[in-house]
Design a protein around this motif. Structure first.
Motif, PDB file in Angstrom:
ATOM      1  N   ASN A  89      40.384  11.675   2.416  1.00 62.70           N
ATOM      2  CA  ASN A  89      41.355  10.932   1.616  1.00 62.70           C
ATOM      3  C   ASN A  89      42.717  11.139   2.269  1.00 62.70           C
ATOM      4  O   ASN A  89      43.205  12.263   2.348  1.00 62.70           O
ATOM      5  N   TRP A  90      43.292  10.057   2.764  1.00 60.66           N
ATOM      6  CA  TRP A  90      44.576  10.126   3.454  1.00 60.66           C
ATOM      7  C   TRP A  90      45.574   9.242   2.714  1.00 60.66           C
ATOM      8  O   TRP A  90      45.446   8.031   2.718  1.00 60.66           O
ATOM      9  N   GLU A  91      46.532   9.867   2.042  1.00 59.18           N
ATOM     10  CA  GLU A  91      47.572   9.148   1.302  1.00 59.18           C
ATOM     11  C   GLU A  91      46.975   8.112   0.355  1.00 59.18           C
ATOM     12  O   GLU A  91      47.408   6.960   0.294  1.00 59.18           O
ATOM     13  N   GLY A  92      45.929   8.526  -0.387  1.00 58.99           N
ATOM     14  CA  GLY A  92      45.314   7.663  -1.381  1.00 58.99           C
ATOM     15  C   GLY A  92      44.319   6.650  -0.840  1.00 58.99           C
ATOM     16  O   GLY A  92      43.756   5.863  -1.585  1.00 58.99           O
ATOM     17  N   ASP A  93      44.089   6.658   0.461  1.00 60.13           N
ATOM     18  CA  ASP A  93      43.144   5.732   1.092  1.00 60.13           C
ATOM     19  C   ASP A  93      42.116   6.552   1.865  1.00 60.13           C
ATOM     20  O   ASP A  93      42.427   7.622   2.381  1.00 60.13           O
ATOM     21  N   TYR A  94      40.885   6.060   1.935  1.00 59.97           N
ATOM     22  CA  TYR A  94      39.863   6.779   2.681  1.00 59.97           C
ATOM     23  C   TYR A  94      39.872   6.370   4.141  1.00 59.97           C
ATOM     24  O   TYR A  94      40.020   5.207   4.481  1.00 59.97           O
ATOM     25  N   ARG A  95      39.716   7.357   5.012  1.00 60.85           N
ATOM     26  CA  ARG A  95      39.612   7.144   6.459  1.00 60.85           C
ATOM     27  C   ARG A  95      38.340   7.834   6.922  1.00 60.85           C
ATOM     28  O   ARG A  95      37.994   8.911   6.436  1.00 60.85           O
ATOM     29  N   TRP A  96      37.649   7.207   7.875  1.00 60.72           N
ATOM     30  CA  TRP A  96      36.456   7.797   8.476  1.00 60.72           C
ATOM     31  C   TRP A  96      36.845   8.470   9.785  1.00 60.72           C
ATOM     32  O   TRP A  96      37.530   7.884  10.612  1.00 60.72           O
ATOM     33  N   ILE A  97      36.394   9.702   9.948  1.00 64.11           N
ATOM     34  CA  ILE A  97      36.700  10.508  11.124  1.00 64.11           C
ATOM     35  C   ILE A  97      35.393  10.881  11.814  1.00 64.11           C
ATOM     36  O   ILE A  97      34.412  11.231  11.155  1.00 64.11           O
ATOM     37  N   THR A  98      35.383  10.798  13.138  1.00 61.41           N
ATOM     38  CA  THR A  98      34.272  11.318  13.926  1.00 61.41           C
ATOM     39  C   THR A  98      34.785  12.550  14.646  1.00 61.41           C
ATOM     40  O   THR A  98      35.806  12.502  15.321  1.00 61.41           O
TER      41      THR A  98
ATOM     42  N   ASN B 193      37.774   6.566  13.115  1.00 63.85           N
ATOM     43  CA  ASN B 193      36.909   5.433  13.408  1.00 63.85           C
ATOM     44  C   ASN B 193      36.650   4.596  12.155  1.00 63.85           C
ATOM     45  O   ASN B 193      35.568   4.052  11.970  1.00 63.85           O
ATOM     46  N   THR B 194      37.663   4.479  11.311  1.00 66.64           N
ATOM     47  CA  THR B 194      37.538   3.785  10.033  1.00 66.64           C
ATOM     48  C   THR B 194      37.075   2.350  10.214  1.00 66.64           C
ATOM     49  O   THR B 194      36.160   1.898   9.516  1.00 66.64           O
ATOM     50  N   GLU B 195      37.656   1.638  11.148  1.00 67.47           N
ATOM     51  CA  GLU B 195      37.277   0.236  11.343  1.00 67.47           C
ATOM     52  C   GLU B 195      35.814   0.112  11.760  1.00 67.47           C
ATOM     53  O   GLU B 195      35.061  -0.692  11.214  1.00 67.47           O
ATOM     54  N   ARG B 196      35.378   0.931  12.718  1.00 65.59           N
ATOM     55  CA  ARG B 196      33.988   0.893  13.166  1.00 65.59           C
ATOM     56  C   ARG B 196      33.034   1.250  12.036  1.00 65.59           C
ATOM     57  O   ARG B 196      32.024   0.591  11.808  1.00 65.59           O
ATOM     58  N   LYS B 197      33.359   2.294  11.290  1.00 64.21           N
ATOM     59  CA  LYS B 197      32.482   2.755  10.212  1.00 64.21           C
ATOM     60  C   LYS B 197      32.405   1.713   9.096  1.00 64.21           C
ATOM     61  O   LYS B 197      31.318   1.447   8.575  1.00 64.21           O
ATOM     62  N   ASN B 198      33.532   1.097   8.744  1.00 67.13           N
ATOM     63  CA  ASN B 198      33.512   0.059   7.713  1.00 67.13           C
ATOM     64  C   ASN B 198      32.674  -1.137   8.165  1.00 67.13           C
ATOM     65  O   ASN B 198      31.940  -1.720   7.368  1.00 67.13           O
ATOM     66  N   ASN B 199      32.775  -1.503   9.446  1.00 66.75           N
ATOM     67  CA  ASN B 199      31.940  -2.583   9.981  1.00 66.75           C
ATOM     68  C   ASN B 199      30.462  -2.205   9.930  1.00 66.75           C
ATOM     69  O   ASN B 199      29.615  -3.023   9.579  1.00 66.75           O
TER      70      ASN B 199
END
Length: 182
Positions: free
Chosen positions: A42-51, A74-80
């Motif tokens: 959780n980064w500033e109220g938003d979720y981010r994906w980390i590898t 890798n938030t964009e890749r993980k969301n895709n």
């Protein structure tokens, strides 16, 4: 050692992944090897994906003396990846309801999902992909009409083909081809 899991490390993400991350690093230190893990923070109220990737470096004594690694957003890749998994599940459910060959493709004709394996047909995957590529290349005007109107039929390579155009909730375009012998 290679691990890929989901979950969270930061606030609101749960502690399970933090433990897995620490255990993965501990295992590298004890046994050597490498580790890769995806986790959500959780980064500033938003979720981010980390590898996070790490490997142990052995010293002169043959034991791991340090870890080298990197953590990437890798938030964009993980969301895709998650979006594609959801779409594949949707296709798989739909495909179970057809008694004849059906393939979902992108606008270029690349197969995204099909029920080919469950059909008794004389066409294999590569021949089906080739047929759909040739159809989209050789009958572009017809395909443009399908995209505009939502539906169209054509006889191509001795097959009666009905095509449907669909936009999902995210406005991603898909084609569904029903193939029957003509």
């Amino acid at each position: 050692v290679r691990s890929r899991t989901g979950g969270g490390v930061g606030a609101g993400g749960g502690g399970g992944c933090k433990d897995k991350l620490v255990n993965g690093y501990s295992k590298i230190i004890k046994e050597g090897g490498a580790h890769e893990m995806d986790f959500k923070i959780n980064w500033e109220g938003d979720y981010r994906w980390i590898t996070s990737r790490a490997a142990g470096v052995k010293g002169p004594n043959g034991k791991v003396t340090k870890l080298v690694g990197i953590s990437l957003d890798n938030t964009e890749r993980k969301n895709n990846e998650l979006r594609l998994r959801k779409i594949k599940c949707y296709f798989d459910v739909l495909l179970t309801h057809f008694q004849h060959l059906v393939a979902f493709t992108d606008k270029a004709g690349e197969i995204l999902a099909s029920n080919l394996k469950s059909q008794s047909t004389d066409i294999d995957y590569l021949a089906l992909q080739r047929l759909l590529y040739q159809l989209t290349i050789n009958h572009k005007t017809w395909l443009d009409d399908v995209i505009q109107t939502g539906r169209g039929q054509i006889v191509f390579q001795d097959k009666q083909i009905t095509a449907y155009h669909h936009l999902n909730d995210e406005h991603q375009s898909f084609l569904m081809f029903e193939l029957k012998p003509s």
